[in-house]
Design a protein around this motif. Structure first.
Motif, PDB file in Angstrom:
ATOM      1  N   ILE A 171       0.916  -1.033   0.235  1.00  0.00           N
ATOM      2  CA  ILE A 171      -0.580  -0.221  -0.004  1.00  0.00           C
ATOM      3  C   ILE A 171       1.198   0.733   0.390  1.00  0.00           C
ATOM      4  O   ILE A 171       0.012   2.410  -0.677  1.00  0.00           O
ATOM      5  CB  ILE A 171      -0.425   0.030   1.401  1.00  0.00           C
ATOM      6  N   HIS A 199       0.643  -0.284  10.795  1.00  0.00           N
ATOM      7  CA  HIS A 199      -0.311   0.535   9.465  1.00  0.00           C
ATOM      8  C   HIS A 199       0.342   2.150   9.870  1.00  0.00           C
ATOM      9  O   HIS A 199       0.257   2.885   8.847  1.00  0.00           O
ATOM     10  CB  HIS A 199      -1.561   0.635   9.690  1.00  0.00           C
ATOM     11  N   LEU A 206      -4.348   4.991   4.049  1.00  0.00           N
ATOM     12  CA  LEU A 206      -5.668   3.317   4.401  1.00  0.00           C
ATOM     13  C   LEU A 206      -6.598   4.377   4.916  1.00  0.00           C
ATOM     14  O   LEU A 206      -6.241   4.629   6.274  1.00  0.00           O
ATOM     15  CB  LEU A 206      -4.393   2.381   5.027  1.00  0.00           C
TER      16      LEU A 206
END
Ligand SMILES: Nc1ncnc2c1ncn2[C@@H]1O[C@H](COP(=O)(O)OP(=O)(O)OP(=O)(O)O)[C@@H](O)[C@H]1O
Ligand SMILES: [Mg+2]
Length: 400
Positions: A171, A199, A206
């Motif tokens: 990502i 994350h 995201l």
């Protein structure tokens, strides 16, 4: 049973599908806010999304119908959806996704015919063996010149941590290179941290979208839309009962919609009444998964005849929960009064609550917090409406 009745009953099974996710926009109810959040992400280069929520709230259904909300030329969207599992590696899960993308090349044939020869292949052929975060980025860069790739990874929570970390790397890389494609991760969780701990580096790339339980008006929409397709209606009182029984879980809206509409058809009525809901509750209870039925037995069994376990459990199911489904012992008092007609103080049922969180009674509840401030929640959210329906069938909850 006449052929008409039989055909109409069959039609109800196509419309009310308690065990299958929705895959048709016309049957998809509510979720306007969450759908528009995901669509916003798709239109934003470098943005990806993670859709998370309790088991059974409708995550797969939303992922299934998503592309029908996009205002794009048909054929330009590539949206494979793969189910992840614990045995998957980064390579297997992306291979599954790319092998579901079918592509066609057209080449003019040599000679005078002037005809085109088309060859079909899958996007997996864009890789020369090695499926890594970097090669995924390269393949998506190629695809995004002519298409809008939206790769959906359902059951993302089941992947091993190492694989999840590689998703975070992917990502980050897709976002840094502003590749025009979207990864949509879908999983069961209370928070994103549970799904993707690495994350922090991808936080901006995201978008976190929580799918809560359905609002009463969304549950109503499932019922009313479904019945409309059957040329049927429902009384206001019956609709209100369905909302109360389902506790925001669409699975039960479908289950009660199915049984109550079939009941009305059986009696040659076009309006579903409160009596149909009452009959549907009985049918729904007997058709409930064996695992749920045995979990209830395990949680409530006792050699003493007048024990309080089933009353306390029913009161837990009726207690007003917070956004994440948790309630406190104090929230159980009021429902206890409705169920038993008596005013019980917390100490008279705190041992029951404790036992519900222990192995010997399932556990059926999970507990968080510190002593005297504990909060409880049903481990399996689908348990809660089942217990309430049992309460209705057993006459413990007024139902008129
Ligand atoms: N928006 C909706 N409109 C109508 N029915 C819905 C909607 N969302 C979910 N449902 C129904 O609710 C049930 C559960 O939906 P779904 O399988 O999508 O949930 P889920 O969150 O993916 O569940 P799980 O966590 O078990 O994978 C299905 O019967 C489905 O048809
Ligand atoms: Mg699902």
């Amino acid at each position: 049973m006449g052929t008409d009745t039989f055909a109409k009953k069959l039609e109800t099974c196509r419309i009310f599908t308690p065990t299958a996710p929705i895959d048709e926009k016309a049957l998809f109810a509510g979720r306007t806010h969450e759908v528009s959040q995901v669509i916003h992400v798709i239109y934003q280069k470098g943005q990806h999304a993670i859709l998370f929520g309790e088991r059974g709230v409708g995550k797969t259904s939303l992922a299934n119908v998503l592309t029908s909300f996009l205002n794009m030329t048909p054929g330009t969207i590539l949206s494979p959806r793969v189910n992840c599992d614990a045995s998957d590696s980064f390579e297997t899960v992306f291979s599954k996704a790319f092998s579901e993308i079918n592509l066609i090349t057209q080449k003019k044939q040599v000679g005078f015919s002037g005809k085109n020869k088309s060859t079909t292949f899958t996007a997996l052929d864009l890789f020369n063996g090695n499926v890594s975060p970097d090669s995924v980025r390269k393949a998506l860069t190629i695809l995004s010149t002519n298409f809008t790739p939206i790769l959906i990874f359902d059951e993302f929570d089941r992947l091993k941590q190492r694989v999840k970390n590689m998703f975070a790397d992917t990502i980050k890389s897709l976002s840094d290179h502003a590749v025009g494609s979207t990864l949509l991760l879908v999983g069961v969780a209370d928070s994103v941290d549970e799904l993707i701990t690495a994350h922090h580096s991808v936080e901006r790339a995201l978008m976190q979208i929580r799918l809560p339980r359905m609002k009463p008006e969304e549950i109503n929409e499932i019922i009313v839309n479904g019945l409309k397709r059957l040329n049927m209606t429902i009384s206001d009182a019956a609709l209100e009962k369905i909302t109360l029984l389902t506790q925001g879980l669409p699975h039960y809206a479908h289950l009660l919609g199915l049984h109550s509409s079939q009941n009305a058809i059986q009696h040659s009525r076009e309006e579903v009444s409160i009596q149909d809901i009452r009959d549907a509750v009985i049918l729904a209870l007997s058709g409930t998964q064996q695992t749920i039925q045995s979990a209830w037995h395990k949680a409530t069994m006792s050699p003493k005849k007048d024990n309080l376990f089933s009353d306390v459990l029913l009161s837990c199911a009726m207690a007003e929960p917070d956004e994440l489904g948790y309630f406190a012992a104090a929230d159980v008092r009021e429902p206890m009064r409705t169920v038993t007609g008596k005013d019980y103080q917390i100490p008279s049922f705190s041992q029951h609550l404790k036992e519900f969180t222990e192995e010997k009674r399932g556990p059926i509840l999970q507990k968080i917090g510190t002593p005297r401030r504990y909060r409880f929640r049903f481990i399996n959210p689908l348990m809660q409406p089942y217990i309430i329906m049992k309460g209705v069938a057993g006459g413990k909850i007024p139902f008129a």
